[in-house]
Design an enzyme around this catalytic site. Structure first.
Site, mmCIF file in Angstrom:
data_model
loop_
_atom_site.group_PDB
_atom_site.id
_atom_site.type_symbol
_atom_site.label_atom_id
_atom_site.label_comp_id
_atom_site.label_asym_id
_atom_site.label_seq_id
_atom_site.Cartn_x
_atom_site.Cartn_y
_atom_site.Cartn_z
ATOM 1 C CD GLU A 274 -65.662 89.752 70.440
ATOM 2 O OE1 GLU A 274 -64.725 90.568 70.292
ATOM 3 O OE2 GLU A 274 -66.699 89.793 69.764
ATOM 4 C CB CYS A 345 -30.017 91.868 59.953
ATOM 5 S SG CYS A 345 -28.898 90.478 59.948
#
Ligand code: LLP
Length: 422
Positions: A274, A345
């Site tokens: 995988e 921010c």
């Protein structure tokens, strides 16, 4: 190796200059290289027996165009939600090449996967086994199952992506593996087909893989001696990639393939792998424009128009990503140390601290490298910033494979309740 190189003084994706894409698409944007995806898939596949199923881990990069590129090469898919399953199917990956992993599959997701006829469920615990049996039995079906065991092996990677030790939520504890198999074998909706293991991601040494795979091989022999029919070994993903070109590279797929071959040679099992990062990471970059070069008290900040909402890896895992100017710097160009930051921010919105780079100016284009895996898929719209669009390059051709979301689309699904309307 990747196909992002300077040609004629400009960084290209294959044969396409990245400044041209930036002019047409705007910044920031992700850019993927078909040739690199293809090469990585082929190198990986060549390191494994022909009968192995290479199920690309969709969580690393779920763009349909990327999935279709890999699917056309023969890749299957490792999915962890009904959403990823539907994407893999929509990209044309046959259900019989799809495996379903994850610790929290719901019954609804199980039903969808059974209806689709996927290849196998990688089941992570006893309650999940009971739930799956119930759903499958209600559909008069038997779910093909591997149990994901937790081998208690330290993958020696970042703590947030280490999954094979006993204190993580993943897999069935080693001490309960036999009991879980015995339980599963008795359930009406379950057909035990194999063993599954995945010990973590960005693993840069072979020893943890070797330890885990040897444990799994031993378990398979024991399970068979107890009468379980084990015909598959899913060995997960996790092989690391070079994020820094100045560091020694992680082991290559051939060396990883040899470890697998040595651990499994007498088992006569179909292998399932995988890989996610190994295929996609170096096949993608994030292109961004400098908004400001901002002098601070003791530092100079390079403020980019890409932020942690576009690429969260540095903020989340302290990950290193190389940063290259799109215009090739002269060898003797003046250099400067920058904190490379985004506009979000948050102090954590920082791509690189004290990074030595050729001197930059406002509106310069920059490439954040090795961003093809766990980049766009982890993007958010934090600060009401639409996630960066995605572009796929193929030789001289390129295509926007996910356009930039409009600001209106960003909040189009928000609803204002009636009591606020009057
Ligand atoms: N199989 C399973 C069951 C997994 O949980 C994962 C990754 C993979 C395969 C693919 O692993 P890979 O070959 O890509 O290492 N967001 C993090 C990485 C999280 C990995 C989660 N599981 C990052 O950006 O580093």
């Amino acid at each position: 190796m990747n196909h992002f190189e300077y040609r004629g003084g400009v960084l290209h994706a294959e044969e396409v200059p990245l400044d041209k894409i930036a002019d047409e698409v705007g910044t920031p944007f992700y850019c993927y290289s078909t040739a690199t995806l293809t090469r990585h898939y082929r190198v990986f596949a060549a390191a494994l027996p022909k009968t192995a199923l290479i199920a690309f881990s969709v969580k690393a990069n779920g763009n349909l165009a990327v999935l279709k590129t890999l699917g056309n090469l023969g890749a299957g898919a490792d999915v962890v939600s009904a959403g990823e399953l539907k994407k893999a199917l929509a990209a044309g990956i046959p259900a019989q090449r799809i495996v379903f992993s994850g610790v929290g599959k719901t019954k609804e997701e199980m039903r969808i996967a059974l209806d689709a006829g996927i290849y196998q469920f990688n089941v992570e615990g006893e309650p999940e086994l009971d739930a799956l049996s119930e759903v499958a039995a209600s559909l008069n079906a038997k779910a093909p199952v591997t149990l994901r065991v937790n081998p208690d092996v330290d993958a020696k990677t970042h703590a947030k992506i280490n999954t094979g030790t006993a204190e993580t939520k993943f897999g069935i504890p080693w001490s309960r593996a036999h009991a879980a198999y015995a339980h599963g074998a008795k359930l009406p909706g379950i057909e035990i087909v194999g063993v599954d293991v995945h010990i973590g991601s960005q693993i840069t040494e072979l020893a943890p893989f070797k330890a885990a795979f040897e444990r799994v091989a031993g378990l398979i022999a024991e399970l068979r001696s107890k009468g379980h029919r084990i015909s598959r070994a899913d060995l997960g993903g996790g092989l690391g990639v070079p994020y820094r070109l100045d560091n020694a590279p992680p082991p290559d797929p051939a060396a990883y393939g040899s470890v697998i071959a040595a651990a499994t040679k007498h088992l006569d099992v179909q292998l399932i792998l995988e890989p996610g990062r190994l295929i996609a990471a170096n096949a993608g970059i994030l292109v961004s424009r400098v908004i400001y070069v901002k002098p601070g008290e003791s530092k100079v900040f390079l403020v980019l128009d890409a932020g942690m909402n576009d690429l969260i890896r540095p903020a989340m895992y302290d990950a290193h990503h190389d940063i290259l100017p799109i215009r090739e710097p002269q060898p003797n160009a003046p250099r400067q140390r920058y904190d490379v930051v985004g506009p979000v921010c948050e102090t954590a919105d920082l791509f690189a601290r004290d990074r030595d780079l050729p001197e930059a100016r406002g509106s310069d284009l920059m490439a954040i490298m090795t961003a093809g895996a766990y980049g766009s898929v982890m993007a958010s719209a934090y600060n009401a910033r639409p996630p960066a669009p995605e572009v796929l390059v193929h030789g001289q051709q390129w295509c926007v494979v996910r356009p930039r979301m409009t600001l209106e689309a960003l909040f189009a699904l928000d609803r204002v309740p009636g009591w606020l309307e009057h």
